[in-house]
Design a protein around this motif. Structure first.
Motif, PDB file in Angstrom:
ATOM      1  N   SER A 128       0.840  -1.198   0.000  1.00  0.00           N
ATOM      2  CA  SER A 128       0.000   0.000   0.000  1.00  0.00           C
ATOM      3  C   SER A 128       0.873   1.246   0.000  1.00  0.00           C
ATOM      4  CB  SER A 128      -0.916   0.003   1.220  1.00  0.00           C
ATOM      5  OG  SER A 128      -1.755   1.134   1.217  1.00  0.00           O
ATOM      6  N   ILE A 129       0.424   2.263  -0.730  1.00  0.00           N
ATOM      7  CA  ILE A 129       1.102   3.555  -0.725  1.00  0.00           C
ATOM      8  C   ILE A 129       0.084   4.642  -0.411  1.00  0.00           C
ATOM      9  CG2 ILE A 129       2.893   2.841  -2.355  1.00  0.00           C
ATOM     10  CD1 ILE A 129       1.366   4.450  -4.510  1.00  0.00           C
ATOM     11  N   SER A 130       0.575   5.758   0.090  1.00  0.00           N
ATOM     12  CA  SER A 130      -0.274   6.907   0.369  1.00  0.00           C
ATOM     13  C   SER A 130      -0.230   7.871  -0.813  1.00  0.00           C
ATOM     14  CB  SER A 130       0.207   7.638   1.630  1.00  0.00           C
ATOM     15  OG  SER A 130      -0.473   8.874   1.774  1.00  0.00           O
ATOM     16  N   LYS A 131      -1.402   8.370  -1.210  1.00  0.00           N
ATOM     17  CA  LYS A 131      -1.479   9.378  -2.269  1.00  0.00           C
ATOM     18  C   LYS A 131      -1.816  10.751  -1.703  1.00  0.00           C
ATOM     19  CE  LYS A 131      -1.093   8.240  -6.043  1.00  0.00           C
ATOM     20  NZ  LYS A 131       0.159   8.084  -6.843  1.00  0.00           N
ATOM     21  N   GLN A 132      -1.614  10.934  -0.399  1.00  0.00           N
ATOM     22  CA  GLN A 132      -2.029  12.152   0.277  1.00  0.00           C
ATOM     23  C   GLN A 132      -1.326  13.393  -0.267  1.00  0.00           C
ATOM     24  OE1 GLN A 132      -1.694  11.919   4.525  1.00  0.00           O
ATOM     25  NE2 GLN A 132      -2.653  13.896   4.882  1.00  0.00           N
ATOM     26  N   GLN A 133      -0.081  13.257  -0.711  1.00  0.00           N
ATOM     27  CA  GLN A 133       0.687  14.415  -1.170  1.00  0.00           C
ATOM     28  C   GLN A 133       0.533  14.690  -2.663  1.00  0.00           C
ATOM     29  OE1 GLN A 133       2.417  16.474   0.894  1.00  0.00           O
ATOM     30  NE2 GLN A 133       1.562  15.237   2.550  1.00  0.00           N
ATOM     31  N   GLN A 134      -0.352  13.969  -3.326  1.00  0.00           N
ATOM     32  CA  GLN A 134      -0.477  14.088  -4.775  1.00  0.00           C
ATOM     33  C   GLN A 134      -0.740  15.523  -5.225  1.00  0.00           C
ATOM     34  OE1 GLN A 134      -3.582  11.623  -6.477  1.00  0.00           O
ATOM     35  NE2 GLN A 134      -2.491  11.488  -8.407  1.00  0.00           N
ATOM     36  N   SER A 135      -1.572  16.238  -4.487  1.00  0.00           N
ATOM     37  CA  SER A 135      -1.956  17.598  -4.872  1.00  0.00           C
ATOM     38  C   SER A 135      -1.262  18.662  -4.031  1.00  0.00           C
ATOM     39  CB  SER A 135      -3.484  17.756  -4.766  1.00  0.00           C
ATOM     40  OG  SER A 135      -4.142  16.871  -5.643  1.00  0.00           O
ATOM     41  N   SER A 136      -0.124  18.350  -3.475  1.00  0.00           N
ATOM     42  CA  SER A 136       0.588  19.334  -2.653  1.00  0.00           C
ATOM     43  C   SER A 136       1.374  20.305  -3.531  1.00  0.00           C
ATOM     44  CB  SER A 136       1.510  18.619  -1.661  1.00  0.00           C
ATOM     45  OG  SER A 136       2.502  17.887  -2.337  1.00  0.00           O
ATOM     46  N   ASP A 137       1.971  21.307  -2.908  1.00  0.00           N
ATOM     47  CA  ASP A 137       2.695  22.361  -3.625  1.00  0.00           C
ATOM     48  C   ASP A 137       4.105  21.895  -3.971  1.00  0.00           C
ATOM     49  OD1 ASP A 137       3.767  24.649  -4.661  1.00  0.00           O
ATOM     50  OD2 ASP A 137       3.694  25.798  -2.795  1.00  0.00           O
ATOM     51  N   TRP A 138       4.277  21.386  -5.187  1.00  0.00           N
ATOM     52  CA  TRP A 138       5.576  20.865  -5.615  1.00  0.00           C
ATOM     53  C   TRP A 138       6.547  21.981  -6.003  1.00  0.00           C
ATOM     54  CZ3 TRP A 138       6.772  16.165  -4.311  1.00  0.00           C
ATOM     55  CH2 TRP A 138       5.742  15.248  -4.087  1.00  0.00           C
ATOM     56  N   GLY A 139       6.043  23.205  -6.107  1.00  0.00           N
ATOM     57  CA  GLY A 139       6.925  24.322  -6.429  1.00  0.00           C
ATOM     58  C   GLY A 139       7.434  25.072  -5.219  1.00  0.00           C
ATOM     59  N   ALA A 140       7.150  24.563  -4.030  1.00  0.00           N
ATOM     60  CA  ALA A 140       7.602  25.224  -2.808  1.00  0.00           C
ATOM     61  C   ALA A 140       9.135  25.243  -2.730  1.00  0.00           C
ATOM     62  CB  ALA A 140       7.037  24.499  -1.589  1.00  0.00           C
ATOM     63  N   PRO A 141       9.704  26.224  -2.050  1.00  0.00           N
ATOM     64  CA  PRO A 141      11.171  26.297  -1.942  1.00  0.00           C
ATOM     65  C   PRO A 141      11.793  25.074  -1.295  1.00  0.00           C
ATOM     66  CG  PRO A 141      10.174  28.361  -1.265  1.00  0.00           C
ATOM     67  CD  PRO A 141       9.052  27.394  -1.436  1.00  0.00           C
TER      68      PRO A 141
END
Length: 205
Positions: A128-141
């Motif tokens: 099992s994997i978590s997809k919780q971060q799929q829509s997070s801010d990937w452009g953050a510093p």
């Protein structure tokens, strides 16, 4: 199993020969608008490499580009169409030849409409994997630990999934048809970038 984080390029010589699993994280789903932030890559031997591109990057990543453009290396994706477009648009290379686990799933797991990476990993690998971060801010510093783990997990299982899906494609006599789909994907990605993402140009309509 180690997650390695790199800025702007992949170090030379960190990948073994053979197929590599590849994924991308972007600011959104519209390739020309939503910049490429992270490229994940793994040779399947237990480590994952994350290459982050900061805002304003020139995407001058010669080591990463050499691996992605290498015609002797199969690149394993889940939903290759999107990743190929992002890589072509920002890095300027065609990251082929391709194996797409999503296409292979749709061609073999016809008993379900659940073809997400999480679904595949659960059914075929029993993990099992978590997809919780799929829509997070990937452009953050800075990318937090949860983002890094999520990004790594997107390439961690692709080699094993490919092995199983190849067996299933062979069993159902669909290897040749699947390969034809994979071969067309770089052109499909070009059509997406050029403005035909939502139109079926093969349709009679």
């Amino acid at each position: 199993m180690t997650v390695h984080f790199h800025e702007e390029d992949l170090p030379a010589g960190v990948l073994a020969d053979g197929p590599v699993a590849v994924d991308t994280e972007t600011m959104g789903l519209i390739t020309p608008r939503d910049r490429l932030c992270v490229v994940q890559i793994s040779d399947g031997n237990g480590d994952e490499h994350l290459v982050r591109f900061a805002k304003g990057s020139t995407y001058d990543a010669p080591n990463l580009k050499a691996v992605l453009a290498d015609p002797s290396r199969v690149k394993i994706y889940h939903f290759a169409r999107f990743d190929l477009a992002a890589i072509a648009y920002y890095l300027g290379v065609v990251a082929a030849p391709v194996f797409c686990t999503k296409i292979a799933s749709k061609m073999t797991r016809t008993y379900t409409d659940r073809h997400g990476l999480k679904n595949l990993i659960e059914e075929l690998l029993g993990e099992s994997i978590s997809k919780q971060q799929q829509s997070s801010d990937w452009g953050a510093p800075e990318l937090n630990d949860a983002q890094r783990e999520y990004a790594a997990s997107d390439v961690r299982y692709l080699h094993r999934l490919r092995d199983i899906l190849i067996e299933r494609l062979a069993r159902e006599d669909r290897l040749e048809l699947a390969q034809a789909c994979y071969d067309f994907l770089p052109a499909r990605a070009r059509l997406d970038i050029a403005g035909w993402a939502d139109q079926d140009i093969f349709s009679h309509e």
